[in-house]
Scaffold this active site. Structure first.
Site, PDB file in Angstrom:
ATOM      1  N   ASP A   1       0.886  -1.162   0.000  1.00  0.00           N
ATOM      2  CA  ASP A   1       0.000   0.000   0.000  1.00  0.00           C
ATOM      3  C   ASP A   1       0.925   1.213   0.000  1.00  0.00           C
ATOM      4  O   ASP A   1       1.487   1.578   1.025  1.00  0.00           O
ATOM      5  CB  ASP A   1      -0.873  -0.055   1.266  1.00  0.00           C
ATOM      6  CG  ASP A   1      -1.653   1.238   1.501  1.00  0.00           C
ATOM      7  OD1 ASP A   1      -1.654   2.107   0.609  1.00  0.00           O
ATOM      8  OD2 ASP A   1      -2.267   1.349   2.581  1.00  0.00           O
TER       9      ASP A   1
ATOM     10  N   LYS B   1       3.145  11.127  -3.601  1.00  0.00           N
ATOM     11  CA  LYS B   1       2.075  10.466  -4.358  1.00  0.00           C
ATOM     12  C   LYS B   1       1.156  11.481  -5.037  1.00  0.00           C
ATOM     13  O   LYS B   1       0.587  11.201  -6.086  1.00  0.00           O
ATOM     14  CB  LYS B   1       1.283   9.590  -3.391  1.00  0.00           C
ATOM     15  CG  LYS B   1       0.244   8.718  -4.035  1.00  0.00           C
ATOM     16  CD  LYS B   1      -0.290   7.768  -2.994  1.00  0.00           C
ATOM     17  CE  LYS B   1      -1.440   6.950  -3.515  1.00  0.00           C
ATOM     18  NZ  LYS B   1      -1.922   6.043  -2.469  1.00  0.00           N
TER      19      LYS B   1
ATOM     20  N   GLU C   1      -7.090   0.683  -4.284  1.00  0.00           N
ATOM     21  CA  GLU C   1      -7.033   0.529  -2.824  1.00  0.00           C
ATOM     22  C   GLU C   1      -8.336   0.002  -2.206  1.00  0.00           C
ATOM     23  O   GLU C   1      -8.292  -0.933  -1.402  1.00  0.00           O
ATOM     24  CB  GLU C   1      -6.630   1.866  -2.188  1.00  0.00           C
ATOM     25  CG  GLU C   1      -5.146   2.145  -2.390  1.00  0.00           C
ATOM     26  CD  GLU C   1      -4.779   3.619  -2.329  1.00  0.00           C
ATOM     27  OE1 GLU C   1      -5.613   4.421  -1.883  1.00  0.00           O
ATOM     28  OE2 GLU C   1      -3.661   3.956  -2.738  1.00  0.00           O
TER      29      GLU C   1
ATOM     30  N   ASP D   1     -12.655   5.548   2.031  1.00  0.00           N
ATOM     31  CA  ASP D   1     -11.208   5.570   2.289  1.00  0.00           C
ATOM     32  C   ASP D   1     -10.695   7.001   2.304  1.00  0.00           C
ATOM     33  O   ASP D   1     -10.578   7.649   1.257  1.00  0.00           O
ATOM     34  CB  ASP D   1     -10.518   4.752   1.177  1.00  0.00           C
ATOM     35  CG  ASP D   1      -8.995   4.751   1.313  1.00  0.00           C
ATOM     36  OD1 ASP D   1      -8.451   5.462   2.184  1.00  0.00           O
ATOM     37  OD2 ASP D   1      -8.341   4.028   0.536  1.00  0.00           O
TER      38      ASP D   1
END
Ligand code: AMP
Length: 584
Positions: free
Chosen positions: A8, A70, A147, A169
């Protein structure tokens, strides 16, 4: 065959998992935590730090520390350190390399294969950049997986009853909602929605702004101009936010934060949960629309949801849990660790890709995983219209084609402009590639038949091809977005990474010799001082010369460029000083 690790690769933290005795376990990071901060730092002496050690020094070394890389994946952002330019892929690769190493230490063997997760909203370029980062880190990325899908996979393993589930999320930098159907051995993603620029960092910013405003009112000084003070405030803001998830108020004390008119000023304030909730209420509300969109795309009402899963550290915020309850009418499930389930799902998928079946807990049947396209894909046609080829939320892998024609008589070339997004006009969507099909057989307008096909593989990565059916001539796309790294750049980055890894040993030695030398220099300086004028002149001269020689070598040594010869030279200078200093 070696083990496949599940990674992850998060905005704020990353987590890595592997299957041991049929269950996914989390691999601890180098500093012992279950997650590793996604932070990379380049220290002034040329050392490269990744994870907790990089995070800890971020306050004192802000302009040589990279956080939240990211957020830049798939863009042409880069950071320049000591004359060298690093792209998001290269920085992410440094994090991945650290996770790979942690996994190797844990498993006790080399790891070369991985499954890496990305937010469901990542476009093709961002997915490809993530894959490239894996390659640069020396990993064969077997699959890129969304994810929420990954979280559902780890959830599906434990709870196999047929139902529709929402995965909410909220991490450090991104927000995703997915509606997933788990049932009869199949996990299918029905819809995804989200916001690439919403996460815990934004909540931290609100606290930082509040502190700066209060500080200005009280001391008439602008904290935002003091870079290192702001770094400390940012750190404290995140701590406070976390504390407010479990207590009603948090006391923020930062001694000697800055100077006002030459006097040191301390920060001492209290933030209550109620005030915090007021500061972030619009951010919390911003998560509502993607939730509604995902439900409507999945064509279900909240009442049809069997369960709501919370993923990502920011879902620990009580106001977030409240809005999830309000929007879905469900009590969110908390029996799943929000920091770890994504990596665990990826490890499970990794294991199945090696031929080990995932078995649903209730039915005992193998689970099959179906993922979807997060956005619609189109090509530009006459009048700047975006003509849909693939609708959003199509199940992957998929192939779809449409026949187009020419608009001009005897037109020899057509340009295929590939777009991603939901807007009707081409200019409002994101260009993800362009190419030309040349040599079309001469014919009046509208006669040629050109088949445009979109192929999306299981990683969500797209290939577009165009074919003149009359001649069989075909052209397919290489995604030409400037943001992507070229093959040559990737190879270069892989070489650099490998060279850097090869240098690790010598750097470690250099570090040891440097540390010992610095200690010895300090002791020798002190001994010279203590011995004072009673010392033999020749000995003093000799020691001074040896100190100077060693100090020069120590100052000159840069850990990122150090060679075997330099280490040897430093060793011998150190030995020489040790010998002469012993005469003092
Ligand atoms: P993730 O990307 O899932 O690791 O989430 C990281 C984000 O979660 C960061 O913004 C953290 O500050 C935030 N976070 C972690 N723990 C908590 C907590 N107890 N309360 C509020 N936010 C948290």
């Amino acid at each position: 065959m070696g083990k496949v690790i599940g990674i992850d690769l998060g905005t704020t933290n990353s987590c890595v998992s592997v299957i041991e005795n049929n269950v996914p376990v989390i691999i601890p990071g180098a500093s012992g935590g279950m997650t590793t901060p996604s932070v990379v730092a380049f220290t002034k002496n040329g050392e490269r730090l990744v994870g907790e050690s990089a995070r800890r020094q971020a306050v004192t070394n802000p302009d040589r520390t990279v956080c939240s890389v990211k957020r830049h994946m798939g863009t042409n952002w880069s950071v320049k350190v000591d004359g060298q330019e690093y792209k998001p892929q290269t920085v992410s690769a440094m994090i991945l390399r650290q996770l790979k190493k942690d996994a190797e230490d844990f498993i006790g063997e080399e790891v070369t294969e991985a499954v890496i997760t990305v937010p469901a909203y990542f476009n093709d370029i961002q997915r490809q950049a993530t894959k490239d980062a894996g390659r640069i880190a020396g990993l064969n990325v077997k699959r890129i997986i969304n994810e929420p899908t990954s979280a559902a996979l780890s959830y599906g393993l434990n709870h196999g009853e047929a139902q529709k589930v929402m995965v909410y999320d909220l991490g450090g930098g991104t927000f995703d909602v997915s509606v997933i159907e788990i049932g009869d051995g199949v996990i299918e993603v029905l819809a995804t929605a989200g916001d690439n620029h919403l996460g815990g960092d934004d909540f931290d910013d609100r606290i930082v702004d509040w502190i700066a405003r209060n500080f200005k009112a009280e001391h008439r000084a602008d904290l935002t101009k003091d870079f290192s003070a702001m770094q400390r405030v940012r750190d404290a803001a995140e701590r406070t936010k976390k504390e407010l998830s479990s207590s009603g108020s948090s006391h923020i004390i930062l001694p000697y934060l800055t100077q006002v008119k030459g006097e040191p000023v301390h920060l001492d304030v209290t933030l209550t949960r109620a005030k915090f909730e007021e500061l972030v209420s619009d951010l919390v509300e911003r998560t509502a629309e993607p939730v509604r969109n995902a439900l409507s795309d999945a064509k279900i009402t909240p009442a049809q949801l069997g369960r709501v899963l919370l993923v990502g550290g920011s879902t620990r915020i009580p106001a977030i849990q409240d809005i999830v309850r309000r929007l879905t009418g469900k009590e969110p499930s908390k029996n799943i660790n929000p920091d770890e389930c994504v990596a665990k799902g990826a490890a499970i998928l990794g294991s199945t890709l090696q031929g080990n079946a995932i078995v649903a807990a209730d039915t005992g049947k193998d689970l099959l995983l179906l993922d979807v396209t997060p956005m619609s894909l189109s090509i530009e046609t006459v009048g700047g219209v975006a003509t849909r080829i693939l609708e959003r939320n199509s199940t992957l892998p998929t192939r779809y084609s449409k026949i187009f024609s020419t608009v001009m008589p005897y037109q020899k070339t057509v340009e295929i402009h590939v777009l991603q997004g939901e807007r009707p006009m081409a200019k409002d969507n994101k260009t993800i590639g362009k190419f030309r099909l040349k040599g079309i057989k001469g014919a009046p307008a509208g006669v040629p038949q050109i088949e445009v096909a979109f192929d999306i593989d299981a990683n969500g990565i797209l290939k577009v091809s165009a074919k003149d059916l009359a001649t069989g001539r075909e052209q397919s796309i290489t995604i030409t977005a400037n943001d992507r790294m070229t093959e040559e750049e990737i190879r270069q980055a892989m070489d650099d990474a490998q060279r850097y890894a090869g240098q690790d040993g010598i750097r470690r030695e250099a570090m040891e010799v440097l540390n010992e030398s610095q200690g010895l220099l300090a002791r020798a300086d002190q001994s010279l001082k203590n011995a004072g004028k009673y010392m033999d002149k020749n000995v003093r001269k000799e020691v001074k010369a040896d100190i100077s020689r060693l100090r020069k070598l120590v100052t000159k040594c840069r850990l990122d460029q150090v060679t075997d010869e330099q280490v040897e030279e430093m060793r011998s200078a150190r030995a020489q000083l040790e010998a002469s200093a012993s005469k003092l």
